[in-house]
Design an enzyme around this catalytic site. Structure first.
Site, PDB file in Angstrom:
ATOM      1  N   GLN A   1     -15.417  70.206  46.254  1.00 59.95           N
ATOM      2  CA  GLN A   1     -16.746  70.504  46.782  1.00 59.95           C
ATOM      3  C   GLN A   1     -17.132  71.937  46.433  1.00 59.95           C
ATOM      4  OE1 GLN A   1     -15.208  69.201  50.803  1.00 59.95           O
ATOM      5  NE2 GLN A   1     -17.187  68.198  50.899  1.00 59.95           N
TER       6      GLN A   1
ATOM      7  N   ARG B   1     -20.173  77.577  55.689  1.00 65.05           N
ATOM      8  CA  ARG B   1     -20.490  76.778  56.872  1.00 65.05           C
ATOM      9  C   ARG B   1     -19.549  77.027  58.042  1.00 65.05           C
ATOM     10  NH1 ARG B   1     -22.646  71.345  53.940  1.00 65.05           N
ATOM     11  NH2 ARG B   1     -22.117  72.066  51.885  1.00 65.05           N
TER      12      ARG B   1
ATOM     13  N   CYS C   1     -38.652  75.510  27.689  1.00 66.94           N
ATOM     14  CA  CYS C   1     -39.887  74.879  28.182  1.00 66.94           C
ATOM     15  C   CYS C   1     -40.634  75.719  29.225  1.00 66.94           C
ATOM     16  CB  CYS C   1     -39.578  73.492  28.759  1.00 66.94           C
ATOM     17  SG  CYS C   1     -38.837  73.536  30.405  1.00 66.94           S
TER      18      CYS C   1
ATOM     19  N   HIS D   1     -20.353  69.081  43.858  1.00 62.52           N
ATOM     20  CA  HIS D   1     -21.506  69.933  44.182  1.00 62.52           C
ATOM     21  C   HIS D   1     -21.921  70.815  43.009  1.00 62.52           C
ATOM     22  CE1 HIS D   1     -20.587  69.528  48.776  1.00 62.52           C
ATOM     23  NE2 HIS D   1     -21.204  68.482  48.278  1.00 62.52           N
TER      24      HIS D   1
HETATM   25 ZN   LIG Z   1     -36.545  73.718  30.345  1.00 65.54          ZN
END
Ligand SMILES: [Zn+2]
Length: 249
Positions: free
Chosen positions: A102, A35, A158, A122
């Site tokens: 951070q 930044r 998944c 973060h």
């Molecule tokens: Zn997963």
């Protein structure tokens, strides 16, 4: 306004030091401040798109580009600098109550700070998280899959979208983590803010939280910060030069 020698005496006398670090402590390790005026985002606005959760979830091309940029990240070859090492020394000496950061590079842990002391507001780039089932795994394992040819490796449990375990733009901070940070700040007898302009809330609120319980506030940053008016000492200059001097034995 107190000078370095005075701050060093404060460190000697303190028992529950809380340190808050931002990107500025890692620039001397070669990790750019995204930044800052010379930051990657300032020079390349497209880079910001890769850090935005909405683009990331919606666009496979953004995810592919993100995996590439993770692989090329300067942090993988970066080493802790004298500033990180000074904070690790504070913990060895039993003075460090908490290290709120951070930064997502884990250079504090690499330098020797224990995971229990480091509060990563973060998140961390060294882990991945599944956006569907919440599974977490080491980043390097996911990067191995990218190197082996999967441009956007899905969750093995998944099939969900994997992302670095960091807080992207558009994502909520983790309330428990912020709560821990504020609690620690409220128990400090000395707060040292390093390499952050203290403009981003709620994290910046750690400074007034410490001040409110009587902690001295020391700010080490190259540029003025939003909290300079409540600081007991302002030490502008090189972080990797100043921290060893005020934290050293
Ligand atoms: Zn997963």
């Amino acid at each position: 306004m107190a000078d370095r020698a005075t701050v060093r005496r404060w460190v000697e006398g303190a028992q529950r030091i809380v340190v808050l670090t931002g990107a500025g402590i890692s620039t001397d390790s070669g990790i750019p401040d995204f930044r800052g005026p010379q930051g990657v985002w300032t020079r390349n606005p497209m880079a910001e798109k890769l850090s935005n959760i909405h683009y990331y979830m919606a666009d496979p091309e953004v995810r592919k580009a993100s995996w590439k940029s993770r692989m090329d990240h300067t942090a993988w070859s970066a080493k802790p600098n004298a500033g990180h090492l000074a904070l690790a020394m504070l913990e060895k000496r039993g003075k460090l109550h908490a290290l709120i950061t951070q930064n997502i590079d884990e250079l504090h842990q690499v330098a020797g700070n224990s995971a229990e002391k480091v509060i990563e507001v973060h998140g961390t780039m060294r882990k991945v998280v599944c956006m569907s089932c919440g599974m977490t795994a080491p980043m390097q394992k996911a990067l191995d899959r990218v190197r082996a040819g999967e441009a956007d490796p899905p969750c093995r449990d998944c099939g969900g979208i994997l992302k670095s375990a960091t807080i992207s733009f558009g994502q909520q901070l983790v309330p428990e983590v912020i709560e821990r940070a504020m609690l620690a700040a409220g128990e400090a007898d000395l707060l040292i803010a390093v390499g952050t302009t203290l403009q981003v809330y709620p994290v910046a609120g750690a400074v007034p939280a410490a001040k409110a319980v009587g902690a001295r506030v020391v700010i080490i940053n190259a540029e003025p910060t939003a909290m300079d008016d409540i600081a007991d000492a302002l030490l502008p200059g090189s972080i990797s030069e100043i921290l060893p001097r005020i934290c050293g034995e």
